[in-house]
Each structure stands twice: as C-alpha cells, then as structure tokens.
Scaffold this motif. Sequence first.
Motif, PDB file in Angstrom:
ATOM      1  N   UNK A 190       0.866  -1.173   0.000  1.00 43.72           N
ATOM      2  CA  UNK A 190       0.000   0.000   0.000  1.00 43.72           C
ATOM      3  C   UNK A 190       0.901   1.220   0.000  1.00 43.72           C
ATOM      4  N   UNK A 222      -4.680   6.249   1.316  1.00 44.18           N
ATOM      5  CA  UNK A 222      -4.008   4.970   1.109  1.00 44.18           C
ATOM      6  C   UNK A 222      -4.394   4.386  -0.243  1.00 44.18           C
ATOM      7  N   UNK A 273      -3.919   0.924  -2.630  1.00 42.81           N
ATOM      8  CA  UNK A 273      -3.500  -0.472  -2.718  1.00 42.81           C
ATOM      9  C   UNK A 273      -2.780  -0.735  -4.015  1.00 42.81           C
ATOM     10  N   UNK A 317      -0.806  -7.627  -4.233  1.00 45.26           N
ATOM     11  CA  UNK A 317      -0.694  -8.680  -3.215  1.00 45.26           C
ATOM     12  C   UNK A 317       0.150  -9.811  -3.762  1.00 45.26           C
ATOM     13  N   UNK A 372       4.175   1.011   2.106  1.00 42.59           N
ATOM     14  CA  UNK A 372       3.993   0.110   3.240  1.00 42.59           C
ATOM     15  C   UNK A 372       3.772  -1.317   2.749  1.00 42.59           C
ATOM     16  N   UNK A 407      -4.426 -11.101   6.714  1.00 42.89           N
ATOM     17  CA  UNK A 407      -5.039 -12.116   7.563  1.00 42.89           C
ATOM     18  C   UNK A 407      -5.657 -13.182   6.689  1.00 42.89           C
ATOM     19  N   UNK A 411     -10.209 -15.370   6.087  1.00 44.22           N
ATOM     20  CA  UNK A 411     -11.393 -14.994   5.333  1.00 44.22           C
ATOM     21  C   UNK A 411     -11.690 -13.521   5.273  1.00 44.22           C
ATOM     22  N   UNK A 412     -11.158 -12.743   6.228  1.00 51.94           N
ATOM     23  CA  UNK A 412     -11.471 -11.318   6.195  1.00 51.94           C
ATOM     24  C   UNK A 412     -10.531 -10.566   5.259  1.00 51.94           C
ATOM     25  N   UNK A 413      -9.338 -11.141   5.044  1.00 56.35           N
ATOM     26  CA  UNK A 413      -8.326 -10.493   4.205  1.00 56.35           C
ATOM     27  C   UNK A 413      -7.989  -9.081   4.669  1.00 56.35           C
ATOM     28  N   UNK A 414      -8.112  -8.849   5.948  1.00 55.66           N
ATOM     29  CA  UNK A 414      -7.686  -7.556   6.485  1.00 55.66           C
ATOM     30  C   UNK A 414      -6.167  -7.525   6.591  1.00 55.66           C
ATOM     31  N   UNK A 415      -5.632  -6.312   6.756  1.00 60.60           N
ATOM     32  CA  UNK A 415      -4.183  -6.137   6.837  1.00 60.60           C
ATOM     33  C   UNK A 415      -3.830  -5.885   8.300  1.00 60.60           C
ATOM     34  N   UNK A 416      -3.341  -6.939   8.986  1.00 54.37           N
ATOM     35  CA  UNK A 416      -3.280  -6.828  10.435  1.00 54.37           C
ATOM     36  C   UNK A 416      -1.943  -6.367  10.988  1.00 54.37           C
ATOM     37  N   UNK A 428       1.614  -4.128   9.903  1.00 55.24           N
ATOM     38  CA  UNK A 428       2.176  -3.249   8.899  1.00 55.24           C
ATOM     39  C   UNK A 428       3.664  -3.015   9.161  1.00 55.24           C
ATOM     40  N   UNK A 429       4.398  -2.849   8.072  1.00 57.25           N
ATOM     41  CA  UNK A 429       5.765  -2.383   8.213  1.00 57.25           C
ATOM     42  C   UNK A 429       5.778  -0.907   8.577  1.00 57.25           C
ATOM     43  N   UNK A 430       6.969  -0.414   8.863  1.00 51.28           N
ATOM     44  CA  UNK A 430       7.094   0.969   9.324  1.00 51.28           C
ATOM     45  C   UNK A 430       7.002   1.987   8.179  1.00 51.28           C
TER      46      UNK A 430
END
Lengths: 107, 120
Positions: free
Chosen positions: B37, B45, B47, B50, B95, B100, B103-108, B110-112
């Motif tokens: 991202x 942000x 995207x 992936x 970033x 995850x 199933x949610x495919x959230x981004x849990x 993050x790099x700095x």
Amino acid sequence: DIQMTQSPSSLSASVGDRVTITCRPSQSISRYLNWYQQKPGKAPKLLISAASSLQSGVPSRFSGSGSGTEFTLTISSLHPEDFATYYCQQSYGMPRTFGQGTKVEIK
Amino acid sequence: QAQLVQSGPEVKKPGASVKVSCKASGYTFSHYGITWVRQAPGQGLEWMGWISTYNGNTHYAQKFQGRVTMTTDTPTSTVYVELRSLTSDDTAVYYCARVVAAGTDAFDIWGQGTVVTVSS
C-alpha cells in the motif's frame, strides 16, 4: 473497481464525544469491510475486521456495524489518543480499495 | 511478536526503478500473504497489489500493471516490490502489510513504511 465513500471527510470533536463515521461502498460487499486508524507519520493500524470484529488490544469504545452498502465506525467516548485519520477498506473484490479517510480533529 | 521491517529511504531520478524490501519475523512466513500500500504526501491509502508467500502468485492493481513486480524469498522471509519508470507521482511512503488468512483479508500487521522520493 469498488469505490468506497467515507463521510464526513473531517470532523471536530471534543474529548468524551460520541463519534460516528460512515463508509458506503459502490456495490454490496457483504461484511468484507475493515477499519484502520492512522496517526501522523505512522503506519495504519487495524481496528476492526469483517465489519464488526474488534482486533485484540483495541479499546472497546471502538465498534463497527453494517453490511452490504453501509457501514459505520463508532467511537463511544473520544479519548485524546483517538485523534487521527480513519480509513475503511473493502476486501470483497480486487482491487482492494480504501475510503478517502476521515480526519478526527480536536474541537 | 510478529513484525514486518522495511528497507530504508530511497531517492531516485525520474525514469529509474526502486526496489523496497519487507522482512517478516515472529510468525510462519508462508502462512500469510503480503500486500503493498502506498501513500503520497498528504493523501490517502492506495492499494498496489498482493503476493502469496506460499506460491508466489500475485495480483496487481491495474494502475501498476506492467510497471510493478512483487517477489518473495522464503529462506529469508522477505518480500520485495519493484516499481519501474518512476515519475514524481510515485513519491510516497510505501507500506507492506500482512494479510489475515481467516477470510477477512484484512491487513493486520504493517511495516514501518519506506519513503521513496522521485526527483531530478
């Protein structure tokens, strides 16, 4: 692409206020909606996934609701550390897309 | 604890390429995909794409198709993004984030962030 529209774009609130941010995708996304908090100069932080699932360690004053084409993020009582920008993001279809952000500022 | 550590800031001239790394630790690398991202100065942000750390499959945002390559190196638990033909519009913080798998495919995680500046 699924367009994500957040409202408002910014808001001013006081400590202790209840704050609600809305996110509307351009098509139904079931509950594939995530919320992030970003503070200046920092990476985003995941707050809520799958519309309403609070991430571990996130205070319970944060909550999410909604499905389909309307979602909300609510902060029940604003704390000083909650002043930040909030983004919604859909994980229903490719490409993944974010809302434009809602900046929560101190009144 | 699980974390992603990115490479340092880059300054590039227009037309050049940049390659940013993202090293994972504290979890089983191949169990989670990585997404990239970016955030231009003062903007939201965006995207980029992936990559599966299991088999190297990728999905890029159409905006970056033909100009971006994401790769994974399992022995070092590192993911890379390379962006070519840079313009000033590519000036941004880049970033990486863990996806995850449940199933949610959230981004849990993050790099700095890595600051990339494109300037002549």
